[in-house]
Design a protein around this motif. Structure first.
Motif, mmCIF file in Angstrom:
data_model
loop_
_atom_site.group_PDB
_atom_site.id
_atom_site.type_symbol
_atom_site.label_atom_id
_atom_site.label_comp_id
_atom_site.label_asym_id
_atom_site.label_seq_id
_atom_site.Cartn_x
_atom_site.Cartn_y
_atom_site.Cartn_z
ATOM 1 N N ILE A 197 0.968 -1.061 -0.134
ATOM 2 C CA ILE A 197 0.027 0.429 0.125
ATOM 3 C C ILE A 197 1.163 1.359 0.318
ATOM 4 C CG2 ILE A 197 -1.434 1.176 1.332
ATOM 5 C CD1 ILE A 197 -2.753 -1.211 2.534
ATOM 6 N N GLY A 198 0.410 2.123 -1.294
ATOM 7 C CA GLY A 198 1.275 3.149 -1.009
ATOM 8 C C GLY A 198 2.650 3.246 -1.448
ATOM 9 N N ALA A 199 3.208 2.103 -2.266
ATOM 10 C CA ALA A 199 4.955 2.154 -2.341
ATOM 11 C C ALA A 199 5.320 2.671 -3.008
ATOM 12 C CB ALA A 199 4.646 0.319 -2.398
ATOM 13 N N ARG A 200 6.499 2.627 -3.460
ATOM 14 C CA ARG A 200 7.335 3.615 -4.507
ATOM 15 C C ARG A 200 8.085 2.429 -4.939
ATOM 16 N NH1 ARG A 200 9.912 8.141 -1.361
ATOM 17 N NH2 ARG A 200 8.198 9.767 -0.666
ATOM 18 N N LEU A 201 6.999 2.117 -6.916
ATOM 19 C CA LEU A 201 7.977 1.432 -7.611
ATOM 20 C C LEU A 201 7.781 1.734 -8.634
ATOM 21 C CD1 LEU A 201 4.434 -1.595 -5.758
ATOM 22 C CD2 LEU A 201 7.521 -1.498 -5.302
ATOM 23 N N THR A 202 8.035 3.155 -8.498
ATOM 24 C CA THR A 202 8.167 4.041 -9.723
ATOM 25 C C THR A 202 9.183 2.739 -10.560
ATOM 26 O OG1 THR A 202 8.034 6.011 -8.799
ATOM 27 C CG2 THR A 202 9.161 5.961 -11.059
ATOM 28 N N ARG A 203 9.600 3.098 -11.882
ATOM 29 C CA ARG A 203 10.072 2.195 -12.918
ATOM 30 C C ARG A 203 10.640 0.763 -12.540
ATOM 31 N NH1 ARG A 203 10.817 7.118 -13.669
ATOM 32 N NH2 ARG A 203 12.896 7.410 -12.095
ATOM 33 N N ALA A 204 9.707 -0.095 -11.541
ATOM 34 C CA ALA A 204 9.930 -1.193 -10.988
ATOM 35 C C ALA A 204 10.165 -2.370 -11.546
ATOM 36 C CB ALA A 204 9.639 -1.722 -9.478
ATOM 37 N N ASP A 205 10.878 -3.371 -11.899
ATOM 38 C CA ASP A 205 11.107 -4.586 -12.336
ATOM 39 C C ASP A 205 10.605 -5.903 -12.002
ATOM 40 O OD1 ASP A 205 11.700 -5.997 -14.516
ATOM 41 O OD2 ASP A 205 14.000 -6.798 -13.446
ATOM 42 N N ALA A 214 -1.730 -9.240 -4.083
ATOM 43 C CA ALA A 214 -1.205 -8.036 -3.246
ATOM 44 C C ALA A 214 -2.068 -6.993 -3.154
ATOM 45 C CB ALA A 214 0.297 -7.908 -4.583
ATOM 46 N N TYR A 215 -1.509 -6.183 -1.730
ATOM 47 C CA TYR A 215 -2.137 -4.902 -2.046
ATOM 48 C C TYR A 215 -1.500 -3.653 -2.397
ATOM 49 C CZ TYR A 215 -4.864 -7.286 1.336
ATOM 50 O OH TYR A 215 -5.958 -8.117 2.245
ATOM 51 N N LEU A 216 -1.824 -3.097 -3.641
ATOM 52 C CA LEU A 216 -1.306 -1.987 -4.450
ATOM 53 C C LEU A 216 -1.652 -0.898 -4.415
ATOM 54 C CD1 LEU A 216 0.045 -4.434 -6.862
ATOM 55 C CD2 LEU A 216 1.318 -3.327 -5.546
ATOM 56 N N ILE A 217 -2.840 -0.514 -3.786
ATOM 57 C CA ILE A 217 -3.737 0.091 -2.791
ATOM 58 C C ILE A 217 -2.632 1.248 -2.748
ATOM 59 C CG2 ILE A 217 -5.427 1.641 -2.293
ATOM 60 C CD1 ILE A 217 -5.887 -1.157 -0.219
ATOM 61 N N ALA A 218 -3.164 2.866 -4.434
ATOM 62 C CA ALA A 218 -2.218 4.037 -4.229
ATOM 63 C C ALA A 218 -1.366 3.513 -4.199
ATOM 64 C CB ALA A 218 -2.343 5.187 -3.117
ATOM 65 N N ALA A 219 -0.204 2.659 -4.517
ATOM 66 C CA ALA A 219 1.063 2.621 -4.854
ATOM 67 C C ALA A 219 1.366 3.674 -6.282
ATOM 68 C CB ALA A 219 1.406 1.317 -5.660
ATOM 69 N N ASP A 230 1.790 -11.649 -12.120
ATOM 70 C CA ASP A 230 0.375 -13.109 -12.085
ATOM 71 C C ASP A 230 -0.489 -12.012 -11.138
ATOM 72 O OD1 ASP A 230 -1.696 -13.917 -11.198
ATOM 73 O OD2 ASP A 230 -0.710 -16.177 -10.902
ATOM 74 N N LEU A 231 -1.669 -11.152 -11.364
ATOM 75 C CA LEU A 231 -1.940 -10.036 -10.758
ATOM 76 C C LEU A 231 -3.677 -10.729 -10.301
ATOM 77 C CD1 LEU A 231 -1.028 -7.087 -13.099
ATOM 78 C CD2 LEU A 231 -0.640 -7.293 -11.238
ATOM 79 N N ILE A 232 -3.818 -11.823 -10.177
ATOM 80 C CA ILE A 232 -5.204 -12.373 -9.500
ATOM 81 C C ILE A 232 -5.487 -11.946 -8.598
ATOM 82 C CG2 ILE A 232 -4.454 -14.551 -8.792
ATOM 83 C CD1 ILE A 232 -6.957 -15.520 -10.070
ATOM 84 N N GLY A 233 -6.102 -11.219 -8.244
ATOM 85 C CA GLY A 233 -6.946 -10.636 -7.139
ATOM 86 C C GLY A 233 -6.030 -9.482 -5.969
ATOM 87 N N ALA A 234 -5.069 -8.967 -7.336
ATOM 88 C CA ALA A 234 -4.771 -7.332 -6.389
ATOM 89 C C ALA A 234 -5.398 -6.617 -6.660
ATOM 90 C CB ALA A 234 -3.287 -7.350 -7.872
ATOM 91 N N ASP A 235 -4.939 -5.933 -5.447
ATOM 92 C CA ASP A 235 -5.909 -4.760 -5.296
ATOM 93 C C ASP A 235 -5.281 -2.964 -5.808
ATOM 94 O OD1 ASP A 235 -7.599 -2.390 -4.239
ATOM 95 O OD2 ASP A 235 -7.563 -3.705 -2.177
ATOM 96 N N LEU A 236 -5.914 -3.056 -6.563
ATOM 97 C CA LEU A 236 -4.786 -1.767 -7.310
ATOM 98 C C LEU A 236 -5.313 -0.413 -6.969
ATOM 99 C CD1 LEU A 236 -3.925 -3.441 -11.105
ATOM 100 C CD2 LEU A 236 -2.368 -2.623 -9.512
ATOM 101 N N ARG A 237 -6.668 -0.473 -6.124
ATOM 102 C CA ARG A 237 -7.051 1.063 -5.850
ATOM 103 C C ARG A 237 -6.635 2.189 -6.391
ATOM 104 N NH1 ARG A 237 -10.822 -0.728 -1.082
ATOM 105 N NH2 ARG A 237 -9.464 -1.572 -0.906
ATOM 106 N N ASP A 238 -6.673 3.287 -6.566
ATOM 107 C CA ASP A 238 -5.627 4.270 -6.684
ATOM 108 C C ASP A 238 -4.491 4.200 -6.731
ATOM 109 O OD1 ASP A 238 -7.966 6.406 -7.028
ATOM 110 O OD2 ASP A 238 -8.219 6.085 -4.148
#
Length: 278
Positions: A197-205, A214-219, A230-238
């Motif tokens: 959540i909120g992770a800084r993954l700019t240009r991440a490989d 995975a919880y990728l909220i506001a990442a 594999d993005l099954i069930g990943a939370d991409l909100r915001d």
């Protein structure tokens, strides 16, 4: 649609797995509950029609859902379960003119939605050449899921959905592993169920990464390489997907894209569409 960086299978969108609100009796607006939050402006109990539901089962604020505080509605996808319940299970008899059907209809809808979601993932798996070792099992599973969706409301209510999901998920996990294993290079990252959540993954490989659940909220995923992840069930909100490359991503759905942020530089799989708010 943005340009693609590599050849990829088309994300399948067969008509029976695409929501068709015109053939549905507004089931998601009635059968399901929602709580006042950032996603919904008000509370609503299960089985109670949303105040914005019109007499013709259309939404009175469809074009202004985000502005009116109902962004949760814009990211919900029934995968075609609504019209299946409305037109097949209940043969076109809506809950307003046939209120005696309402309890069974509303109970059957979330079950059908889960079956159709599984059908979506299984159908996509069958487009993946890397998953050929499990294609025969996937075809058998798809046929069985389809058979279950054609049962009566009473039969749907009796299904052990967690058990069905568990059995199907074994094949979906294997599909994801096979697709990711085919990605060249070093060992792929495993972020299954990770709190990002909120992770800084700019240009991440993250090419070929395991991001299941995975919880990728506001990442911050600007410019990230998510090809074949594999993005099954990943939370991409915001999550910010500006400039990110999701071509060939495994099990990415339209609702996940609708929940995220992006722009014309975001590369997405064939068969999915850039959300209107990008």
């Amino acid at each position: 649609m943005s340009s693609k960086t590599e050849a990829q299978p088309s994300t399948p969108v067969p008509p029976e797995l695409r929501a068709d609100c015109g053939d549905c009796f507004g089931l998601c607006c009635v059968a399901l509950p929602f709580a006042a939050s950032a996603d919904f402006a008000v509370n609503k109990a299960a089985g109670t029609p949303c105040a914005n539901l019109r007499a013709d089962f259309g939404c009175g604020i469809h074009a202004r859902l985000r502005d009116k505080g109902f962004s949760g509605c814009t990211v919900f996808d029934c995968f075609g379960a609504g019209q299946k319940i409305s037109q097949l299970t209940f043969a076109g008899q809506d809950w307003r003119r046939h209120p005696e059907n309402a309890p069974a209809m509303f109970a059957a809808f979330p079950v059908m939605r889960q079956l159709h979601e599984l059908l979506w993932y299984v159908t996509e798996s069958l487009t993946r050449p890397e998953a050929r070792p499990v294609h025969a099992e996937l075809r058998r599973t798809r046929a069985e899921l389809d058979r279950l969706t054609r049962g009566t409301a009473e039969e749907l209510a009796e299904l052990d959905v967690p058990a069905i999901r568990a059995r199907t998920n074994e094949l979906l996990v294997r599909t994801g592993e096979l697709v990711r294993a085919a990605v060249p290079g070093r060992k792929k990252r495993n972020h299954r169920g990770a709190d990002l959540i909120g992770a800084r993954l700019t240009r991440a490989d993250l090419r070929g990464a395991n991001l299941r659940g995975a919880y990728l909220i506001a990442a911050d995923l600007r410019g990230a390489d998510l090809r074949s992840a594999d993005l099954i069930g990943a939370d991409l909100r915001d999550a910010d997907l500006t400039g990110a490359d999701l071509t060939g991503a495994v099990f990415l759905t339209q609702s996940q894209l609708n929940a995220a942020r992006g722009d014309t530089t975001t590369r997405i799989p064939d068969g999915l569409e850039p959300p209107a708010h990008w």
